[in-house]
Design a protein around this motif. Structure first.
Motif, mmCIF file in Angstrom:
data_model
loop_
_atom_site.group_PDB
_atom_site.id
_atom_site.type_symbol
_atom_site.label_atom_id
_atom_site.label_comp_id
_atom_site.label_asym_id
_atom_site.label_seq_id
_atom_site.Cartn_x
_atom_site.Cartn_y
_atom_site.Cartn_z
ATOM 1 N N GLY A 1 -141.389 -113.748 1.827
ATOM 2 C CA GLY A 1 -140.671 -112.480 1.873
ATOM 3 C C GLY A 1 -140.436 -111.883 0.497
ATOM 4 N N ARG A 2 -139.757 -110.731 0.491
ATOM 5 C CA ARG A 2 -139.486 -110.049 -0.777
ATOM 6 C C ARG A 2 -138.387 -110.779 -1.551
ATOM 7 N NH1 ARG A 2 -134.806 -107.114 -0.611
ATOM 8 N NH2 ARG A 2 -133.845 -106.795 1.434
ATOM 9 N N GLU A 3 -138.224 -110.394 -2.808
ATOM 10 C CA GLU A 3 -137.222 -111.030 -3.664
ATOM 11 C C GLU A 3 -135.811 -110.778 -3.131
ATOM 12 O OE1 GLU A 3 -139.785 -110.669 -7.820
ATOM 13 O OE2 GLU A 3 -138.115 -109.298 -7.442
ATOM 14 N N VAL A 4 -135.074 -111.866 -2.965
ATOM 15 C CA VAL A 4 -133.671 -111.814 -2.556
ATOM 16 C C VAL A 4 -132.905 -112.735 -3.492
ATOM 17 C CG1 VAL A 4 -132.015 -112.243 -0.703
ATOM 18 C CG2 VAL A 4 -134.305 -111.406 -0.149
ATOM 19 N N PHE A 5 -131.812 -112.247 -4.054
ATOM 20 C CA PHE A 5 -131.087 -112.990 -5.070
ATOM 21 C C PHE A 5 -129.761 -113.531 -4.536
ATOM 22 C CE2 PHE A 5 -133.191 -109.329 -7.304
ATOM 23 C CZ PHE A 5 -134.315 -110.049 -7.684
ATOM 24 N N ARG A 6 -129.467 -114.767 -4.883
ATOM 25 C CA ARG A 6 -128.154 -115.325 -4.529
ATOM 26 C C ARG A 6 -127.064 -114.670 -5.375
ATOM 27 N NH1 ARG A 6 -127.834 -121.700 -4.464
ATOM 28 N NH2 ARG A 6 -125.907 -121.233 -3.344
ATOM 29 N N ARG A 7 -125.873 -114.571 -4.792
ATOM 30 C CA ARG A 7 -124.743 -114.002 -5.507
ATOM 31 C C ARG A 7 -124.385 -114.873 -6.709
ATOM 32 N NH1 ARG A 7 -120.376 -114.718 -2.873
ATOM 33 N NH2 ARG A 7 -119.125 -113.019 -3.731
ATOM 34 N N PHE A 8 -123.985 -114.226 -7.796
ATOM 35 C CA PHE A 8 -123.573 -114.920 -9.013
ATOM 36 C C PHE A 8 -122.514 -115.977 -8.706
ATOM 37 C CE2 PHE A 8 -120.149 -114.994 -12.212
ATOM 38 C CZ PHE A 8 -120.817 -115.618 -13.259
ATOM 39 N N GLU A 9 -121.511 -115.593 -7.924
ATOM 40 C CA GLU A 9 -120.410 -116.516 -7.639
ATOM 41 C C GLU A 9 -120.895 -117.764 -6.910
ATOM 42 O OE1 GLU A 9 -118.836 -112.392 -8.068
ATOM 43 O OE2 GLU A 9 -120.459 -113.321 -6.903
ATOM 44 N N ASP A 10 -121.880 -117.600 -6.018
ATOM 45 C CA ASP A 10 -122.400 -118.736 -5.262
ATOM 46 C C ASP A 10 -123.181 -119.696 -6.157
ATOM 47 O OD1 ASP A 10 -121.251 -117.596 -3.059
ATOM 48 O OD2 ASP A 10 -123.118 -116.787 -2.241
#
Length: 442
Positions: free
Chosen positions: A171-180
């Motif tokens: 899939g396309r680029e998906v980024f984890r949240r900074f806090e996670d």
């Protein structure tokens, strides 16, 4: 009676990370413990790679072994995950109808419910959807095994290089949240982890917000490096298109950032790079390497090459050799181009004989091997900080670990040092490792 899981991984570090999480998910949901072979397992899982044809064919060879185990014990379940599963979907069942579950990289967290549905319905289950970040929200806390750990910070790819299936399988680029990300690294550090490797298909493409403000990968690195207990930070794999000036400066400013960058170039020919849709020129790539070495003297740079891309001429290949000579890589993974179904490059005319491609590959490998030897020999007499990972593979009475530049070092030492950093004086260089002696322990 404890349920047994046989788990076989093909491919990259992202797949290795995913396999560890598959084991975590199944241990939490059904108490599965790892088995040494398919013959003793109740559940057989293959986590696959489709970047090169051989990895895909290896899967079907392994499935033959799994089928024999299922014939002997019909209650055994077989699941196929990863990129081949994502690419093939229902079609995989046509070729291997004895497979019970097909799941993608983004749906590994759903494996327990897919297995439950298979048992209840007696019908194969397929889920190769892309539920984006849900995977990370549903995964259990990772196990800690040793003082080093991987932390995935993104999924997928939006570059659409003409030779690559990853955007279609992950899939396309998906980024984890900074806090996670920070919470996971901090939790690992609290449990004794001293070194983390941030993972992503294009890890330096990471974008997020920190305190409500836009943030890039260089900013994330700074926060990860500042977490108490984390002594070294690595990342892989980066892409030249997003190798920013801020990221280069991070290598100068962050002491905890390992002096090693894996930066795939694929080709030294601008014509081939354009056909690959890589989005940079050979000159731009050379510039990144020069700036990195100015920012962090002694930094190790490794890369990937594809030899024999459709239409590659002798002149194109000579340009690749020239780039390799100029960049003096510490190592490289080089492969002959393998057409992947569904990618634009698979439709290109490819008149170069395979024998010629293999001859080019041999020349490139010989050049890189000589550079790697020179880099290793240059380490002799220096002192390197090494995280002791365990016993040496070749000599059980010795220890092994990795330098900051990601070279394996073997040295005499007490097993009580495993999981600690030691200062090692390098005394010798072999083709794929170093030898040394401890001068101090931390």
């Amino acid at each position: 009676m404890t349920a047994k899981l046989y788990l076989r991984t093909f491919g990259c570090q992202m797949n290795e990370y995913d396999s560890a999480r598959i084991a975590d998910v199944l241990a939490q949901s059904d108490g599965y413990r790892l088995a040494a072979s398919p013959e003793e397992a109740d559940l057989i899982v293959y986590n696959t790679c489709s970047v090169r044809e051989k990895a895909q064919e290896k899967l079907f060879t392994e499935l033959g072994r799994a089928r024999r185990a299922k014939r002997a014990r019909p209650e055994v379940l077989i699941a196929v995950g990863g990129c081949v599963a994502s690419q093939e979907g229902e079609a995989l069942l046509a070729r291997a109808p004895f497979v019970d579950v097909v799941f993608g990289p983004q749906t590994l967290h759903r494996l327990p419910e897919l297995l439950a549905r298979r048992r209840a319905s007696a019908r194969p289950q397929v889920d190769v959807s892309f539920p984006e970040i849900e995977k990370f929200d549903r995964l259990p806390e990772p196990r800690v095994e040793g003082a080093a750990a991987f932390v995935s910070i993104m999924e997928g790819c939006s570059k659409y290089c003409s030779f690559c299936v990853v955007p279609y399988t992950r899939g396309r680029e998906v980024f984890r949240r900074f806090e996670d990300v920070i919470a996971e690294v901090a939790a690992l550090a609290a449990r004794g982890v001293k070194e983390v490797t941030l993972l992503g298909q294009n890890v330096n493409a990471w974008r997020g917000t920190i305190d409500g403000e836009p943030a890039d990968f260089a900013a994330l690195l700074g926060y990860v490096a500042a977490i108490d207990g984390i002594a070294r930070v690595r990342y892989t794999t980066s892409h030249p298109r997003e190798f920013t000036g801020r990221l280069v400066r991070a290598h100068a400013e962050l002491e905890a950032l390992a002096p090693h960058v894996h930066l795939p170039v694929q080709s030294g020919s601008d014509r081939v790079l354009a056909a690959m849709k890589r989005g940079y020129t050979a000159l731009e790539y050379r510039s990144i390497v020069r700036r990195l070495r100015r920012a962090r003297p002694g930094i190790a740079v490794t890369t990937d090459f594809i030899v024999g891309f459709p239409g590659e001429t002798d002149a194109d290949f000579e340009a690749t050799l020239a780039l390799a000579r100029d960049c003096a890589f510490d190592g490289a993974f080089a492969f002959v181009y393998s057409p992947r179904p569904g990618t634009p490059a698979a439709e290109l005319p490819d008149p170069t004989p395979r024998a010629e491609k293999l001859a080019r590959l041999a020349r490139l490998n010989a050049l890189v091997a000589s550079q790697a030897r020179a880099a290793a020999e240059a380490k002799v007499g220096t002192t390197e900080r090494v995280l002791v990972e365990g016993r040496s593979k070749k000599r059980a009475e010795e220890l092994a670990g990795r330098t900051g530049c990601n070279r394996v070092v073997n040295f005499p030492g007490d097993p009580s040092l495993v999981g600690r950093y030691v200062e090692v004086r390098i005394t010798g260089a072999a083709p794929h490792s170093l030898r040394g002696e401890i001068v101090a322990a931390h």
